[in-house]
Design a protein around this motif. Structure first.
Motif, PDB file in Angstrom:
ATOM      1  N   GLU A  14      42.966  35.441  36.261  1.00  0.00           N
ATOM      2  CA  GLU A  14      41.942  34.912  35.355  1.00  0.00           C
ATOM      3  C   GLU A  14      42.465  34.858  33.920  1.00  0.00           C
ATOM      4  O   GLU A  14      42.278  33.871  33.219  1.00  0.00           O
ATOM      5  N   TYR A  15      43.109  35.943  33.486  1.00  0.00           N
ATOM      6  CA  TYR A  15      43.651  35.972  32.133  1.00  0.00           C
ATOM      7  C   TYR A  15      44.752  34.929  31.958  1.00  0.00           C
ATOM      8  O   TYR A  15      44.779  34.208  30.963  1.00  0.00           O
ATOM      9  N   ASP A  16      45.662  34.853  32.917  1.00  0.00           N
ATOM     10  CA  ASP A  16      46.754  33.874  32.831  1.00  0.00           C
ATOM     11  C   ASP A  16      46.212  32.450  32.710  1.00  0.00           C
ATOM     12  O   ASP A  16      46.688  31.664  31.891  1.00  0.00           O
ATOM     13  N   GLN A  17      45.206  32.121  33.508  1.00  0.00           N
ATOM     14  CA  GLN A  17      44.609  30.780  33.442  1.00  0.00           C
ATOM     15  C   GLN A  17      43.976  30.530  32.076  1.00  0.00           C
ATOM     16  O   GLN A  17      44.154  29.470  31.483  1.00  0.00           O
ATOM     17  N   CYS A  18      43.234  31.497  31.585  1.00  0.00           N
ATOM     18  CA  CYS A  18      42.576  31.368  30.289  1.00  0.00           C
ATOM     19  C   CYS A  18      43.611  31.192  29.180  1.00  0.00           C
ATOM     20  O   CYS A  18      43.515  30.283  28.348  1.00  0.00           O
ATOM     21  N   PHE A  19      44.630  32.054  29.178  1.00  0.00           N
ATOM     22  CA  PHE A  19      45.648  31.990  28.138  1.00  0.00           C
ATOM     23  C   PHE A  19      46.411  30.665  28.191  1.00  0.00           C
ATOM     24  O   PHE A  19      46.628  30.027  27.153  1.00  0.00           O
ATOM     25  N   ASN A  20      46.829  30.249  29.376  1.00  0.00           N
ATOM     26  CA  ASN A  20      47.585  28.999  29.497  1.00  0.00           C
ATOM     27  C   ASN A  20      46.772  27.803  29.027  1.00  0.00           C
ATOM     28  O   ASN A  20      47.291  26.905  28.365  1.00  0.00           O
ATOM     29  N   ARG A  21      45.486  27.784  29.353  1.00  0.00           N
ATOM     30  CA  ARG A  21      44.598  26.699  28.908  1.00  0.00           C
ATOM     31  C   ARG A  21      44.475  26.720  27.380  1.00  0.00           C
ATOM     32  O   ARG A  21      44.616  25.706  26.712  1.00  0.00           O
ATOM     33  N   TRP A  22      44.216  27.909  26.812  1.00  0.00           N
ATOM     34  CA  TRP A  22      44.097  28.032  25.351  1.00  0.00           C
ATOM     35  C   TRP A  22      45.401  27.634  24.663  1.00  0.00           C
ATOM     36  O   TRP A  22      45.387  26.902  23.678  1.00  0.00           O
ATOM     37  N   PHE A  23      46.519  28.098  25.177  1.00  0.00           N
ATOM     38  CA  PHE A  23      47.806  27.816  24.565  1.00  0.00           C
ATOM     39  C   PHE A  23      48.092  26.317  24.553  1.00  0.00           C
ATOM     40  O   PHE A  23      48.464  25.757  23.519  1.00  0.00           O
TER      41      PHE A  23
END
Length: 76
Positions: A14-23
């Motif tokens: 979940e965190y990886d998906q959120c971070f990658n989208r934000w980045f």
């Protein structure tokens, strides 16, 4: 890649998906607003810390990056 603790793997995803989208959608376009994934990261971090304690993984001497590192150094 799975997390150090099996119970933490879904939080990591979940965190990886959120971070990658934000980045990709925000940071790379020049917007430097706060990371909206901070709360997810903190939940994942707590899970990993618990897994490390439960598995008795030695972490003495390791340096960690994060908000608390700077605070600890500046308060000395």
């Amino acid at each position: 890649m799975n997390s150090v603790g099996e119970a933490c793997t879904e939080l990591k995803r979940e965190y990886d998906q959120c971070f990658n989208r934000w980045f990709a959608e925000t940071f790379l376009k020049g917007e430097r607003a706060a990371d909206p994934c901070g709360q997810l990261f903190r939940r994942y971090q707590l899970c990993v810390q618990k897994a490390i304690k439960e598995k008795d993984i030695p972490i003495e001497g390791l340096e960690f990056m994060g908000p608390s590192k700077g605070k600890a150094e500046s308060s000395s």
